[in-house]
Write a protein that holds these residues in place. Structure first.
Motif, PDB file in Angstrom:
ATOM      1  N   GLN A 142      -5.787   4.015  -2.831  1.00 30.06           N
ATOM      2  CA  GLN A 142      -4.526   4.302  -3.498  1.00 30.06           C
ATOM      3  C   GLN A 142      -4.273   5.807  -3.507  1.00 30.06           C
ATOM      4  OE1 GLN A 142      -2.043   2.246  -5.035  1.00 30.06           O
ATOM      5  NE2 GLN A 142      -1.026   4.240  -4.969  1.00 30.06           N
ATOM      6  N   TYR A 143      -3.046   6.195  -3.159  1.00 26.34           N
ATOM      7  CA  TYR A 143      -2.616   7.589  -3.254  1.00 26.34           C
ATOM      8  C   TYR A 143      -1.691   7.735  -4.463  1.00 26.34           C
ATOM      9  CZ  TYR A 143      -4.158   8.513   1.573  1.00 26.34           C
ATOM     10  OH  TYR A 143      -4.900   8.677   2.719  1.00 26.34           O
ATOM     11  N   VAL A 144      -1.869   8.823  -5.194  1.00 25.37           N
ATOM     12  CA  VAL A 144      -0.958   9.162  -6.287  1.00 25.37           C
ATOM     13  C   VAL A 144      -0.701  10.663  -6.206  1.00 25.37           C
ATOM     14  CG1 VAL A 144      -0.610   9.315  -8.781  1.00 25.37           C
ATOM     15  CG2 VAL A 144      -1.762   7.321  -7.807  1.00 25.37           C
ATOM     16  N   MET A 145       0.562  11.043  -6.276  1.00 24.72           N
ATOM     17  CA  MET A 145       0.898  12.462  -6.265  1.00 24.72           C
ATOM     18  C   MET A 145       1.185  12.948  -7.679  1.00 24.72           C
ATOM     19  SD  MET A 145       3.600  14.596  -3.944  1.00 24.72           S
ATOM     20  CE  MET A 145       3.662  16.396  -4.122  1.00 24.72           C
TER      21      MET A 145
ATOM     22  N   ASN B 173      -4.189  -6.313  -1.982  1.00 26.78           N
ATOM     23  CA  ASN B 173      -4.510  -6.686  -0.606  1.00 26.78           C
ATOM     24  C   ASN B 173      -3.849  -5.732   0.390  1.00 26.78           C
ATOM     25  OD1 ASN B 173      -5.592  -8.627   1.420  1.00 26.78           O
ATOM     26  ND2 ASN B 173      -3.409  -8.946   1.835  1.00 26.78           N
ATOM     27  N   TYR B 174      -2.644  -5.295   0.069  1.00 25.43           N
ATOM     28  CA  TYR B 174      -1.875  -4.422   0.960  1.00 25.43           C
ATOM     29  C   TYR B 174      -2.535  -3.054   1.126  1.00 25.43           C
ATOM     30  CZ  TYR B 174       1.986  -1.423   2.545  1.00 25.43           C
ATOM     31  OH  TYR B 174       2.762  -0.518   3.226  1.00 25.43           O
ATOM     32  N   ILE B 175      -3.025  -2.475   0.021  1.00 21.42           N
ATOM     33  CA  ILE B 175      -3.489  -1.078   0.088  1.00 21.42           C
ATOM     34  C   ILE B 175      -4.878  -0.944   0.710  1.00 21.42           C
ATOM     35  CG2 ILE B 175      -2.051  -0.334  -1.830  1.00 21.42           C
ATOM     36  CD1 ILE B 175      -4.512  -0.409  -3.620  1.00 21.42           C
TER      37      ILE B 175
ATOM     38  N   MET C 140       1.546   1.366   5.548  1.00 18.55           N
ATOM     39  CA  MET C 140       1.797   2.775   5.263  1.00 18.55           C
ATOM     40  C   MET C 140       1.512   3.053   3.785  1.00 18.55           C
ATOM     41  SD  MET C 140       5.198   5.086   5.947  1.00 18.55           S
ATOM     42  CE  MET C 140       5.022   6.875   6.035  1.00 18.55           C
ATOM     43  N   PRO C 141       0.645   4.006   3.484  1.00 19.68           N
ATOM     44  CA  PRO C 141       0.367   4.306   2.090  1.00 19.68           C
ATOM     45  C   PRO C 141       1.630   4.799   1.381  1.00 19.68           C
ATOM     46  CG  PRO C 141      -1.274   5.308   3.523  1.00 19.68           C
ATOM     47  CD  PRO C 141      -0.169   4.824   4.399  1.00 19.68           C
TER      48      PRO C 141
ATOM     49  N   THR D 220      -8.802   3.217 -11.283  1.00 18.01           N
ATOM     50  CA  THR D 220      -9.185   2.867  -9.900  1.00 18.01           C
ATOM     51  C   THR D 220     -10.682   2.604  -9.792  1.00 18.01           C
ATOM     52  OG1 THR D 220      -9.191   5.253  -9.415  1.00 18.01           O
ATOM     53  CG2 THR D 220      -7.250   3.990  -8.747  1.00 18.01           C
ATOM     54  N   ASP D 221     -11.489   3.272 -10.603  1.00 18.34           N
ATOM     55  CA  ASP D 221     -12.922   2.987 -10.604  1.00 18.34           C
ATOM     56  C   ASP D 221     -13.189   1.536 -11.013  1.00 18.34           C
ATOM     57  OD1 ASP D 221     -13.693   5.442  -9.706  1.00 18.34           O
ATOM     58  OD2 ASP D 221     -14.374   6.211 -11.645  1.00 18.34           O
ATOM     59  N   LYS D 222     -12.463   1.051 -12.004  1.00 23.19           N
ATOM     60  CA  LYS D 222     -12.629  -0.333 -12.456  1.00 23.19           C
ATOM     61  C   LYS D 222     -12.315  -1.328 -11.344  1.00 23.19           C
ATOM     62  CE  LYS D 222     -11.771   0.111 -17.418  1.00 23.19           C
ATOM     63  NZ  LYS D 222     -10.833  -0.226 -18.532  1.00 23.19           N
ATOM     64  N   LYS D 223     -11.377  -0.953 -10.490  1.00 21.75           N
ATOM     65  CA  LYS D 223     -10.971  -1.833  -9.394  1.00 21.75           C
ATOM     66  C   LYS D 223     -11.771  -1.561  -8.113  1.00 21.75           C
ATOM     67  CE  LYS D 223      -7.367  -3.832 -11.436  1.00 21.75           C
ATOM     68  NZ  LYS D 223      -7.247  -5.290 -11.598  1.00 21.75           N
ATOM     69  N   SER D 224     -12.729  -0.622  -8.204  1.00 28.23           N
ATOM     70  CA  SER D 224     -13.532  -0.226  -7.033  1.00 28.23           C
ATOM     71  C   SER D 224     -12.640   0.264  -5.890  1.00 28.23           C
ATOM     72  CB  SER D 224     -14.413  -1.389  -6.553  1.00 28.23           C
ATOM     73  OG  SER D 224     -15.310  -1.757  -7.572  1.00 28.23           O
ATOM     74  N   LEU D 225     -11.615   1.038  -6.248  1.00 28.21           N
ATOM     75  CA  LEU D 225     -10.693   1.578  -5.260  1.00 28.21           C
ATOM     76  C   LEU D 225     -10.961   3.055  -5.038  1.00 28.21           C
ATOM     77  CD1 LEU D 225      -7.338   0.022  -6.581  1.00 28.21           C
ATOM     78  CD2 LEU D 225      -8.626  -0.717  -4.571  1.00 28.21           C
ATOM     79  N   LYS D 226     -10.666   3.504  -3.838  1.00 22.99           N
ATOM     80  CA  LYS D 226     -10.718   4.933  -3.533  1.00 22.99           C
ATOM     81  C   LYS D 226      -9.389   5.548  -3.933  1.00 22.99           C
ATOM     82  CE  LYS D 226     -11.243   8.106   0.421  1.00 22.99           C
ATOM     83  NZ  LYS D 226     -11.431   8.166   1.894  1.00 22.99           N
ATOM     84  N   LEU D 227      -9.420   6.526  -4.814  1.00 23.67           N
ATOM     85  CA  LEU D 227      -8.202   7.193  -5.284  1.00 23.67           C
ATOM     86  C   LEU D 227      -8.099   8.581  -4.655  1.00 23.67           C
ATOM     87  CD1 LEU D 227      -5.722   7.485  -7.210  1.00 23.67           C
ATOM     88  CD2 LEU D 227      -7.315   8.440  -8.896  1.00 23.67           C
ATOM     89  N   THR D 228      -6.996   8.826  -3.952  1.00 26.00           N
ATOM     90  CA  THR D 228      -6.718  10.158  -3.428  1.00 26.00           C
ATOM     91  C   THR D 228      -5.566  10.751  -4.217  1.00 26.00           C
ATOM     92  OG1 THR D 228      -7.431   9.554  -1.200  1.00 26.00           O
ATOM     93  CG2 THR D 228      -6.081  11.523  -1.413  1.00 26.00           C
ATOM     94  N   LEU D 229      -5.880  11.771  -4.993  1.00 29.15           N
ATOM     95  CA  LEU D 229      -4.858  12.467  -5.774  1.00 29.15           C
ATOM     96  C   LEU D 229      -4.254  13.570  -4.903  1.00 29.15           C
ATOM     97  CD1 LEU D 229      -6.797  12.670  -9.146  1.00 29.15           C
ATOM     98  CD2 LEU D 229      -4.665  11.410  -8.765  1.00 29.15           C
TER      99      LEU D 229
END
Length: 872
Positions: A522-525, A516-518, A486-487, A555-564
């Motif tokens: 990544q979501y950030v509000m 590994n979990y996410i 769950m995010p 998140t770009d450095k970690k190659s992650l998708k960031l949803t604000l």
């Protein structure tokens, strides 16, 4: 501005008003109608600054008894409701040509020189707009009247249409008179506060009555654009729009949202979804009577003469059992694939058999609804304060003789949490009996574990300030048996939390277990309400911008998708902005992971309350997001950063000096606004304060904004801002500041927000409240605030080069001017009521008199909120 449509709007408002007048005359007689008309006349002239009319208006209201004041309040609140309905119809007519195709084609012309077709298609493929319906108490209109208003809008649209016969016109007018009379004879104020389940049901109704139709219509428009411009079809499973909700899941500071409530809302949502899909399937069952099918479908149905009906029949039966809710839940429809697969089988067979025109009709709409809404109707978020999770672990570690988790260092907390997250044994003992508060948190986690992943959105942690706040939630979910990732989104909302958010997220994203979990997202509000309440609007805005910018880089450095996730309110003081301005004021790259935003209270109804409005709003969001993705705003230049940083610091200091440091502020706020009386208005299920015994600091952002809007001072949205801008806009900086206005959407949007605020502000109305309600010892305080407001208004006109407010948006300016004459009597009536209520509390008024006064006050508060087109 379309002058013909504006004139039609004015005529519609007059027509509605005259019809309401006839309704009032039928019940109360002509003398009452003449009295209301005189008050309306004086109010209109008073709003234009005529002092004689103002004095006559105030005197007329002072002469009336309490019950008469209630009648006047009801009349003008109804007038304003009807004006809003007329304006909704105006907006629909005004934007008839603003189709999604036209908007995107205009956008395509802009980007053609710098972007190729593949970039546009990639942006559309990545498009994900998640609208989160929230249960904040800003919807002041009862659901029963919302139904009448929707029907009124339909009749007005019919009346304004072309080719109506005399008989049809008379029928429409008769129906309008009928509906207005129904509304007048219906209680406009709830007798009791809505429960969280009531709020959730209201959210379901928005989907049923508007979005259910609007979403597939919008997707058809998007597909038409793709086919016409790129010879591409929109995939059946495309989900550019998703509907989520906090209604029944947001327990932060709301003791009425319990685990049982969340469970009930989840079940009700499933049953409502079953009802809606059942209606769709029954229509399809009637239409899909063909007997030709492909081999695959034939294998499924055997020798059935009507193969499509044979496929749909078992699905209809399951939906019936789900909707009825009486059978064992195992007999209900369990997952989206159960709904989608038979529909897709029918679709492919129809295409294979040369019946594509049939497959692309109602069947395709239902398939697309299945992907947007699904069998759960919407995705329910869960929100809880970080302290509640700390309390669980603190109580648990003390029970286990491990010490007090709450007192541990951040490093020790993380070490403990990670060890337990990777442990194969349970942490929570079977025979442990926690406190009721802790048990409630655990029960919520159990509800998540015992329901389908498809029914949930994300878990939001309010007041998150450390990486351990996120890990703690994941541990509690794991202990409850949640076997899917769950995010979990930290919510950064105060100024300090926003400023510290990059450091917190950087630490969190350097934990291997967490990465590994996410699973790459990544979501950030980002909180808008509390940051503005904490530091003023310009400091909060810059902190939000910088936080988003830094989070995108991390998140770009970690190659992650960031949803604000943007926790915007409907009002300026809570981060509200028109969709395009809000989206374009964000940093470059912040939309690549999707656009998630709260839709709150009355803004839900104004933007999504009717299918045409909802479709238009979805189109506006889509165009704005695509434009921002394809043509991102410029990164601020170093000198822009320096100047806005200085403005933000000065704005913060100006704001806090007044709100936090001046000893006269709180006493003035209490007497000059109806803040105390707002607590009695049964708006939503949430208490007005996080801490009932707390002071101004514990007041929620919504009533904080609401109270100032009632007096037209709208203080939180502008206090200290223009003063700070003027201090920095020195001779050597003027050229750069003008460059910022012209080239940087973020800064331009700050000024645009002020422009809207100042159009709604009225220093003279605020002064009238003070003259009647504020003691002489505090009179100087309100006068100083109004002086700053007036100076700020002049300063904004000077820096923008405008002659008057909302020069760039004449429709919005005209809208407020139409309402002004109806709002003015309500303000002066509220002043009279506040004076009487406060005197009644200090005397021996009869309970019946107090009850009438309080009800009149609730109607007046509601009417002003309706007229201002916002509450909190």
């Amino acid at each position: 501005m379309n002058k013909a449509l504006v004139e039609q709007l004015k005529e519609n408002v007059k027509y509605f008003g005259a019809t309401l007048g006839e309704t009032i005359k039928d019940e109360l007689g002509n003398d009452w109608l003449e009295k209301i008309e005189q008050i309306r006349h004086d109010g209109r002239h008073s709003s234009k600054g005529e002092s004689e009319s103002t004095e006559r208006l105030s005197a007329s209201l002072a002469e009336l008894d309490n019950k008469s004041l209630l009648t006047i309040a009801r009349a003008f609140a109804q007038f304003l409701n009807l004006a809003n309905i007329a304006e909704q119809e105006f907006n629909i007519a005004l934007n008839q040509n603003a189709t999604l195709d036209n908007q995107l084609n205009n956008l395509h012309l802009d980007i053609d020189a710098v972007k190729d077709k593949s970039a546009v298609l990639e942006a559309i493929d990545k498009l994900h707009i998640d609208l989160v319906l929230t249960a904040h108490p800003t919807e002041v209109t009862r659901r029963t009247n919302i139904h009448k208003h929707r029907e009124l809008a339909n009749q007005l649209q019919k009346l304004n249409g072309k080719g109506l016969s005399d008989v049809e016109s008379r029928a429409a007018k008769q129906r309008i008179a009928d509906l207005i009379s129904q509304a007048w004879h219906t209680e406009e104020i709830r007798s009791v506060r809505p429960t969280p389940v009531d709020e959730a049901r209201w959210g379901f109704s928005v989907i049923e009555n508007s979005l259910w139709e609007a979403v597939p219509d919008f997707l058809r428009d998007l597909e038409d654009y793709l086919q016409h411009n790129y010879s591409k079809d929109l995939p059946h499973d495309a989900k550019p729009v998703q509907i989520s909700s906090w209604m029944g899941g947001d327990r932060d500071g709301n003791p009425f949202v319990t685990a049982k409530v969340t469970q009930e809302v989840l079940l009700r949502a499933r049953r409502r979804a079953a009802k809606l899909f059942l209606e769709d399937l029954n229509k399809l069952y009637i239409e899909l009577s063909m007997n030709d099918c492909n081999d695959y479908l034939r294998e499924l149905v055997g020798d059935a003469r009507e193969p499509y009906r044979a496929i749909l029949r078992p699905l209809i039966q399951k939906l019936e059992l789900t909707f009825e809710g009486r059978s064992d839940e195992s007999e209900w429809i369990q997952c989206n694939s159960e709904l989608q697969q038979p529909l897709l089988d029918c679709y492919r067979s129809l295409v294979d058999c040369g019946m594509k025109v049939i497959s692309n009709g109602a069947l395709l709409d239902t398939i697309r609804r299945s992907h947007c809404f699904g069998i759960n109707l919407l995705k329910l978020d869960v929100r809880q304060d970080s302290q509640r999770h700390t309390d669980v672990l603190s109580e648990l570690t003390q029970y286990l003789d491990m010490g007090d988790y709450a007192q541990w260092s951040e490093e020790k907390k993380q070490r403990f949490l990670l060890e337990e997250l990777q442990s194969k044994r349970p942490l929570i003992p079977t025979h442990w009996t926690p406190s009721d508060e802790v048990q409630e948190v655990l029960d919520t986690c159990n509800v998540i574990a015992n329901n389908s992943q498809a029914g949930f959105g994300i878990y939001i942690i309010s007041m998150a300030s450390e990486a351990s706040d996120v890990l703690a939630v994941q541990l509690l979910l794991q202990e409850a048996g949640v076997d899917w990732p769950m995010p979990v989104a930290p919510l950064f909302e105060t100024l300090d939390d926003l400023n510290n958010s990059p450091e917190v997220m950087d630490k969190l994203l350097n934990i291997d277990w967490y990465l590994n979990y996410i699973q790459g997202q990544q979501y950030v509000m980002i909180g808008y309400s509390d940051s503005a309440k904490d530091a003023g609007s310009i400091a909060a805005g810059w902190a939000q911008y910088q936080a988003q910018e830094a989070l995108v880089a991390i998140t770009d450095k970690k190659s992650l998708k960031l949803t604000l996730f943007h926790g915007r309110g409907g009002t300026i003081g809570r981060g509200g902005l028109p969709a395009k301005a809000a989206i374009h004021s964000q940093p470059p790259g912040s939309l690549d992971g999707g656009f998630r935003v709260t839709e709150q209270g009355e803004t839900i109804r104004y933007k999504f309350g009717m299918p045409q409005l909802a479709k238009r709003s979805l189109s506006l969001y889509t165009t704005a997001v695509l434009e921002a993705m394809l043509l991102p705003p410029p990164e601020p230049k170093p000198q822009w950063r320096e100047i806005i940083g200085e403005m933000a610091n000065k704005g913060r200091d100006n704001y806090r000096h007044t709100v936090r440091k001046d000893p006269d502020f709180v006493p003035y706020f209490r007497v000059a606004t109806p803040e105390q009386e707002l607590g009695k208005l049964p708006l939503g299920s949430r208490p007005a304060k996080r801490n009932p015994k707390g002071g101004i600091e514990s007041l929620r952002a919504i009533p904080w904004i609401f109270a100032w809007a009632q007096t037209r001072l709208v203080l939180p949205s502008w206090l200290g801002v223009m003063r700070a801008i003027d201090e920095v806009n020195s001779a050597e900086n003027q050229q750069t500041v003008q460059q910022m206005i012209e080239q940087w959407p973020f800064f331009a949007s700050r000024l645009s927000m002020l422009d809207m605020v100042f159009q709604k502000a009225d220093p003279k109305v605020s002064e009238a409240y003070d003259k009647r309600l504020v003691p002489d010892s505090l009179a100087h305080f309100g006068e100083a605030l109004r002086n700053e407001l007036s100076a700020s208004m002049q300063s904004l006109l000077q820096i923008t080069g405008h002659e008057h407010m909302m020069e760039d948006d004449p429709n919005a300016r005209n809208s407020m001017q139409i309402r002004a004459g109806y709002l003015q009597p309500l303000h002066y009536l509220q002043i009279e009521l506040l004076d009487r209520i406060r005197k009644a509390e200090a005397s021996s008024y009869k309970d019946d008199d107090k009850a009438v006064l309080e009800r009149a006050m609730m109607v007046a508060i509601t009417g002003i909120a309706i007229g201002m087109r916002n509450t909190g």
